[in-house]
Each structure stands twice: as structure tokens, then as C-alpha cells.
Design a protein around this motif. Structure first.
Motif, PDB file in Angstrom:
ATOM      1  N   GLY A 260      -5.343 101.995 -37.736  1.00  0.00           N
ATOM      2  CA  GLY A 260      -4.203 102.209 -38.611  1.00  0.00           C
ATOM      3  C   GLY A 260      -4.085 103.610 -39.161  1.00  0.00           C
ATOM      4  N   ARG A 261      -4.639 104.585 -38.443  1.00  0.00           N
ATOM      5  CA  ARG A 261      -4.608 105.974 -38.931  1.00  0.00           C
ATOM      6  C   ARG A 261      -3.506 106.796 -38.269  1.00  0.00           C
ATOM      7  N   GLY A 262      -2.482 106.134 -37.773  1.00  0.00           N
ATOM      8  CA  GLY A 262      -1.376 106.848 -37.168  1.00  0.00           C
ATOM      9  C   GLY A 262      -1.416 106.786 -35.654  1.00  0.00           C
ATOM     10  N   TYR A 263      -0.739 107.748 -35.022  1.00  0.00           N
ATOM     11  CA  TYR A 263      -0.594 107.770 -33.569  1.00  0.00           C
ATOM     12  C   TYR A 263      -1.305 108.984 -32.980  1.00  0.00           C
ATOM     13  N   TYR A 264      -1.708 108.859 -31.728  1.00  0.00           N
ATOM     14  CA  TYR A 264      -2.295 109.984 -31.004  1.00  0.00           C
ATOM     15  C   TYR A 264      -1.748 110.008 -29.587  1.00  0.00           C
ATOM     16  N   LEU A 265      -1.801 111.184 -28.980  1.00  0.00           N
ATOM     17  CA  LEU A 265      -1.247 111.373 -27.637  1.00  0.00           C
ATOM     18  C   LEU A 265      -2.244 110.884 -26.596  1.00  0.00           C
ATOM     19  N   ASP A 266      -1.727 110.164 -25.579  1.00  0.00           N
ATOM     20  CA  ASP A 266      -2.589 109.647 -24.520  1.00  0.00           C
ATOM     21  C   ASP A 266      -1.828 109.734 -23.194  1.00  0.00           C
ATOM     22  N   ASP A 267      -2.552 109.479 -22.096  1.00  0.00           N
ATOM     23  CA  ASP A 267      -1.961 109.547 -20.756  1.00  0.00           C
ATOM     24  C   ASP A 267      -1.587 108.154 -20.277  1.00  0.00           C
ATOM     25  N   LEU A 268      -0.345 107.985 -19.882  1.00  0.00           N
ATOM     26  CA  LEU A 268       0.116 106.743 -19.288  1.00  0.00           C
ATOM     27  C   LEU A 268       0.278 106.977 -17.789  1.00  0.00           C
ATOM     28  N   THR A 269      -0.371 106.150 -16.973  1.00  0.00           N
ATOM     29  CA  THR A 269      -0.325 106.303 -15.525  1.00  0.00           C
ATOM     30  C   THR A 269       0.384 105.109 -14.909  1.00  0.00           C
ATOM     31  N   VAL A 270       1.291 105.396 -13.981  1.00  0.00           N
ATOM     32  CA  VAL A 270       2.093 104.375 -13.318  1.00  0.00           C
ATOM     33  C   VAL A 270       1.775 104.418 -11.834  1.00  0.00           C
TER      34      VAL A 270
ATOM     35  N   GLY B 148       0.208 107.266  -7.616  1.00  0.00           N
ATOM     36  CA  GLY B 148       0.576 107.107  -9.010  1.00  0.00           C
ATOM     37  C   GLY B 148       1.030 108.424  -9.621  1.00  0.00           C
ATOM     38  N   VAL B 149       1.682 108.332 -10.756  1.00  0.00           N
ATOM     39  CA  VAL B 149       2.096 109.507 -11.532  1.00  0.00           C
ATOM     40  C   VAL B 149       1.759 109.224 -12.994  1.00  0.00           C
ATOM     41  N   TRP B 150       1.767 110.271 -13.809  1.00  0.00           N
ATOM     42  CA  TRP B 150       1.407 110.074 -15.205  1.00  0.00           C
ATOM     43  C   TRP B 150       2.313 110.884 -16.116  1.00  0.00           C
ATOM     44  N   CYS B 151       2.327 110.511 -17.378  1.00  0.00           N
ATOM     45  CA  CYS B 151       3.035 111.274 -18.416  1.00  0.00           C
ATOM     46  C   CYS B 151       2.327 111.013 -19.735  1.00  0.00           C
ATOM     47  N   HIS B 152       2.720 111.746 -20.754  1.00  0.00           N
ATOM     48  CA  HIS B 152       2.158 111.526 -22.085  1.00  0.00           C
ATOM     49  C   HIS B 152       2.920 110.414 -22.809  1.00  0.00           C
ATOM     50  N   ILE B 153       2.210 109.729 -23.664  1.00  0.00           N
ATOM     51  CA  ILE B 153       2.821 108.696 -24.501  1.00  0.00           C
ATOM     52  C   ILE B 153       2.026 108.638 -25.806  1.00  0.00           C
ATOM     53  N   TRP B 154       2.644 108.111 -26.835  1.00  0.00           N
ATOM     54  CA  TRP B 154       1.974 108.004 -28.141  1.00  0.00           C
ATOM     55  C   TRP B 154       1.415 106.594 -28.305  1.00  0.00           C
ATOM     56  N   ARG B 155       0.143 106.501 -28.704  1.00  0.00           N
ATOM     57  CA  ARG B 155      -0.506 105.214 -28.944  1.00  0.00           C
ATOM     58  C   ARG B 155      -0.906 105.101 -30.412  1.00  0.00           C
ATOM     59  N   ARG B 156      -0.718 103.905 -30.959  1.00  0.00           N
ATOM     60  CA  ARG B 156      -1.096 103.684 -32.357  1.00  0.00           C
ATOM     61  C   ARG B 156      -2.604 103.461 -32.456  1.00  0.00           C
ATOM     62  N   ASP B 157      -3.214 104.147 -33.380  1.00  0.00           N
ATOM     63  CA  ASP B 157      -4.646 103.996 -33.611  1.00  0.00           C
ATOM     64  C   ASP B 157      -4.939 102.577 -34.106  1.00  0.00           C
ATOM     65  N   GLN B 158      -5.957 101.943 -33.502  1.00  0.00           N
ATOM     66  CA  GLN B 158      -6.298 100.578 -33.891  1.00  0.00           C
ATOM     67  C   GLN B 158      -6.785 100.479 -35.331  1.00  0.00           C
TER      68      GLN B 158
ATOM     69  N   THR C 174      -1.372 101.870 -16.677  1.00  0.00           N
ATOM     70  CA  THR C 174      -2.589 101.981 -17.470  1.00  0.00           C
ATOM     71  C   THR C 174      -2.423 103.031 -18.563  1.00  0.00           C
ATOM     72  N   CYS C 175      -2.967 102.703 -19.726  1.00  0.00           N
ATOM     73  CA  CYS C 175      -3.041 103.655 -20.838  1.00  0.00           C
ATOM     74  C   CYS C 175      -4.077 103.096 -21.811  1.00  0.00           C
ATOM     75  N   GLY C 176      -5.351 103.267 -21.464  1.00  0.00           N
ATOM     76  CA  GLY C 176      -6.403 102.653 -22.238  1.00  0.00           C
ATOM     77  C   GLY C 176      -6.602 101.192 -21.906  1.00  0.00           C
ATOM     78  N   GLU C 177      -5.596 100.551 -21.371  1.00  0.00           N
ATOM     79  CA  GLU C 177      -5.648  99.166 -20.917  1.00  0.00           C
ATOM     80  C   GLU C 177      -4.628  98.989 -19.807  1.00  0.00           C
ATOM     81  N   ARG C 178      -4.758  97.891 -19.082  1.00  0.00           N
ATOM     82  CA  ARG C 178      -3.855  97.641 -17.959  1.00  0.00           C
ATOM     83  C   ARG C 178      -2.688  96.757 -18.395  1.00  0.00           C
ATOM     84  N   THR C 179      -1.515  97.046 -17.835  1.00  0.00           N
ATOM     85  CA  THR C 179      -0.344  96.218 -18.114  1.00  0.00           C
ATOM     86  C   THR C 179       0.650  96.388 -16.968  1.00  0.00           C
ATOM     87  N   ASP C 180       1.845  95.844 -17.141  1.00  0.00           N
ATOM     88  CA  ASP C 180       2.904  95.994 -16.145  1.00  0.00           C
ATOM     89  C   ASP C 180       4.181  96.397 -16.878  1.00  0.00           C
ATOM     90  N   LEU C 181       5.315  96.344 -16.171  1.00  0.00           N
ATOM     91  CA  LEU C 181       6.571  96.824 -16.756  1.00  0.00           C
ATOM     92  C   LEU C 181       6.972  95.977 -17.968  1.00  0.00           C
TER      93      LEU C 181
END
Length: 367
Positions: free
Chosen positions: A21-31, A9-19, A38-45
Motif C-alpha cells: 500500500g505504498r503507492g505505485y512503481y514502474l514494472d515491465d509488462l511482457t506480451v 513477445g514484446v514488452w512495455c512499461h506499466i504501473w503496479r500497485r505496491d502490495q 506477464t508482469c510479476g505474475e502470469r495472466t491473459d487479456l
């Protein structure tokens, strides 16, 4: 790890919206190579595309306005802006790369070679499709040319009489030929480098080597088996030998005895009832002042003595072929063993591989 198989896998930064509603924060997205994201939760393309579309995730900081468009597309020296659509294409490309399949950039190069060999309108359309399949923000890098970037491709894909990029020079037959000449030079340079590499790497193994061999710490409460197996690679395996004027019951005895500064400690360690006891006594004894400088050489000498004085053990070591030896366990320091982080130096595994090469060389000299 999935069912014992490593999934790259590889990773990069991505912005996630705070649940909240306090704006966005930086998080790690792994592929991962199997398509998991994955980025706090699992998903696909497809899930990634939906999250970007709804604004739950963002590829740039939503609070910072996008940069202004360049005054001239042709004169611009930087890539097109990163968009959710082009990011999804890039993530898909990374999945292809991790899976060992061609990326959009590699497929573009295949289309370039096809057009070189057969410069017709159908192959030019195939080239156009391959180029446009490259994520827009990565197209300037597809040729790997810091100076011309992707301009030769943009010229080839512009019809005669049309301005390249809408505001650049008008495409002519001469410009198209110049772009083709450029690719011919690149092809020649690649071919020349491949030929040089074939000479430089003439002794590179043509076939894949054996998979890594893992030497685990081994415990036999009822005593060691009579038949030497791969457990004989361990330093505490009892195989008496002589080294540097002394006799030792195992490599463990020899290593820790020779590390001690005091002669009485060396004698106690040498006469220990087991390798683990020798390790315990040696770890508590005062060390020779020069031990950090000589310990690798001493260990190499001990292994050489063990295997040359026990031909049956040498044959077991030689049977491992060219496999990488990973020496694991819990008792030895990360300097000696393989640890799944950057602390593990695996010097024992490396010295066993060196000893194996020396044994093979000695066999060849005797035949």
C-alpha cells in the motif's frame, strides 16, 4: 521457449500497485504471441482488463493528474489519451501481430479499400466499425500520415451537414470526395512503390530458405567417424591440407599456428596432437601484432583450402543448401560462435556460408 518452440513477445512499461500500500512503481509488462501476459505474475487479456479495472495495474502514473482535454478535437495534433480500455485493445492487437494475424489498423485499411471500390452506406458502416476498433490513442497514426493524421477518415465517417469531430468543418460531398481522392493517391503511391520494389528486388528468393543449421561442438572419445557428417564443419575436424606454404592437420592447427608471433610457437602448434591442444598452445602464445586485422582473411583462406582440397567434405557443406549456419560451442570466443545475446558474432558460421557459395560458384563454372 515452450516445448522447444520459440514464442515471440514484446514488452512495455506499466504501473503496479505496491502490495504494502505504498503507492505505485514502474514494472515491465511482457506480451507473448500465445496470449500469455506477464508482469510479476502470469495472466491473459481478460486478467489484464480486470487488474486495470481494480487499480492493481495502471497504464499511467496514478499520482499524476490526466492532461486537460484539448480545446478543439478537430484542431488537436496529438492522440486521444491512453485509457485502460484502449490499452487492452492495443495489447490484443500486439498479440494478433505477434501471431501473424491482421491488426486493427490493417483491418481498417482493408475496409478503406472496400469503401474505395464500393462507396456505399453499408461499406461506410463497415469502415466506421473498423476505424473504431483501432485503439483510440492510436487512431491518429492509423494512416501513417504525419500531416493529415487520421482526418481523411474522420471526414468520410461524418454525415453530410454534421461538423467533423463536433467542432470542425461541416462535412460536404466535396469534402468526402477530397478524402476519397486522398486515398486514391495513397493507393497509387503504394502501387508505384511495389512496382519499383519488384524491380529492385527482382533477384530476391521467391521461396523460403532452409531452416538454420546449428553446428554444435562435437566430442568423439573413440575417434572421429569414417563417414563425414555435419561434424566436419568444426574447425578441429582432422582434414589435413596445405595453406600459405604450410601443412596443417586441421583448421584449428592452421589458425592458431598462423596467429603466433614466434616461429618456434608456430611449429609447436602446427605439430600438436589434436585441434584442442593446438587451441590451448595457441591461446598461450604471443600473438602477431597485425592479427586483429588479418584473422578473418586467414580463417577464410583456411576454410577455402580445407574444402577445396577435400571434395567429399565440400559435398557435405554444399548439401546444407542456403541454410544459415549457426556455429556454437564453448571453446571459441563469441567473435567466432553464435551466442544467445549481442556478444555472439557467429563469424565462423558466416565464413562457412561464404565458403559454400564459393564452392557452388566453382562448380557452376566447371559445368
Amino acid at each position: 521457449m515452450v516445448d522447444g518452440e520459440r514464442i515471440d513477445g514484446v514488452w512495455c512499461h506499466i504501473w503496479r500497485r505496491d502490495q504494502m500500500g505504498r503507492g505505485y512503481y514502474l514494472d515491465d509488462l511482457t506480451v507473448f504471441a500465445d496470449g500469455l501476459i506477464t508482469c510479476g505474475e502470469r495472466t491473459d487479456l481478460d486478467g489484464l482488463a480486470k487488474k486495470l479495472e481494480t487499480g492493481r495495474w495502471a497504464v499511467t502514473d496514478p499520482e499524476i493528474p490526466p492532461p486537460p482535454a484539448p480545446p478543439s478535437k478537430w484542431e488537436a495534433r496529438y492522440s486521444e489519451p491512453l485509457t485502460p480500455e484502449s490499452f487492452v485493445l492495443e495489447v490484443g492487437d500486439r498479440i494478433e501481430e505477434l501471431s501473424g494475424r491482421p491488426t486493427a489498423g490493417q483491418r481498417c485499411w482493408v475496409a478503406i479499400r472496400q469503401y474505395e471500390q464500393q462507396p456505399t452506406e453499408p461499406t461506410r458502416e463497415l469502415l466506421r466499425a473498423a476505424y473504431l476498433a483501432v485503439p483510440a490513442h492510436l487512431r491518429v497514426y492509423v494512416l501513417g500520415d504525419m500531416d493529415l493524421q487520421d482526418r481523411p477518415l474522420r471526414i468520410l465517417l461524418t454525415d453530410f451537414g454534421e461538423a467533423v469531430d463536433g467542432d470542425g468543418p461541416v462535412a460536404t460531398a466535396e469534402m468526402h470526395q477530397g478524402a476519397l481522392d486522398y486515398f486514391a493517391r495513397v493507393s497509387k503511391a503504394v502501387q508505384d512503390e511495389q512496382e519499383r520494389q519488384a524491380v529492385r528486388y527482382a533477384d530476391d528468393p521467391a521461396e523460403r530458405g532452409r531452416p538454420a543449421l546449428v553446428s554444435h561442438a562435437t566430442v568423439y572419445p573413440q575417434g572421429w567417424p569414417d563417414e563425414p557428417g555435419l561434424f566436419m564443419l568444426r574447425n578441429d575436424y582432422p582434414a589435413p591440407f596445405e595453406f600459405a606454404g604450410g601443412a596443417y592437420a586441421s583448421v584449428q592447427h592452421g589458425y592458431w599456428a598462423l596467429s603466433a608471433a614466434d616461429a618456434s610457437d608456430r611449429s609447436r602448434i602446427r605439430d600438436a596432437a589434436s585441434g584442442s591442444e593446438a587451441h590451448e598452445l595457441g591461446g598461450r602464445a604471443a600473438r602477431r601484432s597485425d592479427w586483429p586485422e588479418v584473422r578473418l582473411a586467414v580463417m577464410a583462406g583456411l576454410l577455402r583450402a580445407k574444402f577445396t582440397q577435400h571434395p567429399e567434405l565440400a559435398q557435405v557443406l554444399l548439401s546444407t543448401g542456403d541454410a544459415r549456419i549457426s556455429y556454437t560451442g564453448f571453446e571459441d570466443s563469441p567473435f567466432w560462435r553464435d551466442v544467445p545475446d549481442d556478444r555472439g558474432r557467429n563469424w565462423m558460421g558466416r565464413l562457412l556460408e561464404l565458403t559454400r557459395s564459393e564452392l557452388l560458384a566453382q562448380q557452376l563454372l566447371l559445368t
